[in-house]
Enzyme design. Structure first.
Site: not given
Length: 173
Positions: A75, A100, A119, A147-148
């Site tokens: 994401d 994640w 990230d 993934n949020d």
């Protein structure tokens, strides 16, 4: 005096006769020395110099496309479009130490692989190749597979999100 009190008194007096503060501090010092020297052993240094070896399965597809097999749980912006690669951050950014995970099936060999999504942080958002797949994603009450969340909180760069990578950790079976 009841029986339990008598046994406790005998054991306490025996311990007091057979030990002293000096012997306690001697043993404590020995354990502290062993604990600080253990990471310096040659086995530990050899492993650190070599580092973990990432598994690289056979791959096909375009890492700049959201349909790439590794991106089944990603994401964000793809680092492959932002100056990095599918598994490395672009220059000037740093990978978040918090990740994640997901499990994706490689179409080349048909095996499932555990993927770590990292990230890359430190620059403004890349803005290219936005991808929001969430196959097998769980609700945020299980954050290790969500993934949020903003995963840049553990970096020196702060919370400036740039893009996301997908690193193959190994086969899922």
């Amino acid at each position: 005096m009841n029986r339990i009190d008598r046994i406790t008194e005998i054991m306490a007096r025996s311990a007091a006769r057979n030990s002293s503060r000096r012997s306690f501090f001697g043993r404590l010092g020995a354990w502290l020395t062993v604990g600080t020297v253990a990471p310096l052993l040659p086995v530990s240094r050899a492993y650190a110099a070599k580092g973990p070896q990432a598994l690289q399965p056979q791959e096909q597809g375009d890492p700049t496309s959201c349909d790439y097999w590794r991106y089944c749980g990603i994401d964000g912006f793809l680092c492959a479009c932002c100056g990095g690669s599918a598994s490395s951050c672009p220059p000037g950014t740093e990978p978040s130490p918090i990740t994640w995970v997901g499990t994706c099936r490689n179409p080349v060999d048909g095996r499932a692989y555990i993927i770590s999504y990292n990230d890359c942080c430190g620059k403004a958002a890349c803005g290219r190749c936005q991808c929001g797949r969430d196959e097998g994603a769980t609700p945020t009450y299980q954050p290790s597979t969500s993934n949020d969340l903003d995963w840049c909180l553990g970096t020196q760069a702060g919370i400036a999100y740039h893009c996301s990578t997908s690193v193959v950790l190994g086969p899922a079976d």
